[in-house]
Design an enzyme around this catalytic site. Structure first.
Site, PDB file in Angstrom:
ATOM      1  N   ASP A  59       0.885  -1.232   0.150  1.00 18.89           N
ATOM      2  CA  ASP A  59       0.007   0.033   0.094  1.00 18.89           C
ATOM      3  C   ASP A  59       0.909   1.323  -0.034  1.00 18.89           C
ATOM      4  O   ASP A  59       2.093   1.067   0.445  1.00 18.89           O
ATOM      5  CB  ASP A  59      -1.052   0.005   1.195  1.00 18.89           C
ATOM      6  N   HIS A 200       3.730  -2.230   3.088  1.00 22.63           N
ATOM      7  CA  HIS A 200       3.813  -0.843   2.644  1.00 22.63           C
ATOM      8  C   HIS A 200       5.274  -0.525   1.925  1.00 22.63           C
ATOM      9  O   HIS A 200       6.033  -0.740   2.498  1.00 22.63           O
ATOM     10  CB  HIS A 200       3.523   0.189   3.695  1.00 22.63           C
TER      11      HIS A 200
END
Length: 232
Positions: A59, A200
């Site tokens: 992400d 991430h």
């Protein structure tokens, strides 16, 4: 033949016999034949039993430092993932997004600027999704609401666009930078067949995530997991 001559012949025969016997007794024994070396025993390799398929998702990218490093590790192990990207980052670093796609990774919509969609009007939610896709240049099949914040209204908006809402099942909270091995151990403690692992590649310093990923992939494989590419 005279008795003397017979006696002499007998003595000579005895002498020849004695000399031959002495030669046999004093000859050095032949060295023993060396045994052929034996090959070391073959060690059988036991295949790792298939434990299931798991999926890597990332992400908040693309990021000019961390996304390429994540991509490098994925390529090192021959695996791919789904990158849920922010439109404003795509607009800054479009070449990184193109690089991800060129190596077979998939891109998902993570909105334009990472708001909590449940606090926005339907019009604003739609704007966030459309704006991201405008920067990307096409409509991805999957949407991940920021923070995982969703409800029936958000799910309905996404579905009405012909897209799938994709959350996660394993969250090591790598964004909080708890330490490389903490990230690794949290994933390994919670992974199951079909797990969608949240990591991430944007939003801050992701050096721990990069280091953890390099450890996680071989450890997951050692447990029998296959790292697949989620349909997205």
């Amino acid at each position: 033949m005279s008795t003397m001559r017979i006696t002499l012949i007998g003595r000579m025969a005895a002498l020849v016999t004695a000399l031959a016997l002495a030669s046999t007794l004093t000859s050095p024994a032949s060295p023993p034949t060396a045994a052929a070396p034996t090959a070391p025993p073959t060690v059988a390799t036991v295949p790792v039993a298939y434990a299931g398929t798991v999926y890597l998702t990332f992400d908040d990218g693309p990021h000019p430092t961390w996304t390429p490093r994540v991509l490098s590790i994925l390529r090192k192990y021959g695996v791919r993932g789904v990158f849920f990207q922010l439109g404003q980052n795509v607009s800054y670093y479009p070449s990184i997004t193109r690089s991800l796609r060129s190596y077979g990774n998939l891109i998902g919509n993570h909105t334009w600027s990472h708001p909590n969609l449940t606090t926005l009007s339907t019009t604003s939610v739609t704007w966030q999704l459309n704006k991201m896709e405008s920067a990307l240049g096409y409509r991805p099949r999957c949407v991940r609401p920021p923070y995982g914040a969703t409800n029936s209204r958000i799910a309905s908006i996404i579905a009405s666009r012909g897209q799938r809402q994709i959350l996660w099942t394993v969250d090591p909270r790598d964004w909080s930078r708890p330490g490389t091995w903490t990230i690794v151990n949290r994933v390994l403690a919670n992974v199951r067949p079909g797990s969608r692992i949240l990591l991430h590649d944007g939003g801050g310093d992701r050096s721990q995530t990069v280091a953890a990923l390099d450890i996680l992939i071989p450890k997951l494989r050692a447990r029998g997991y296959v790292i697949g590419l989620m349909a997205c």
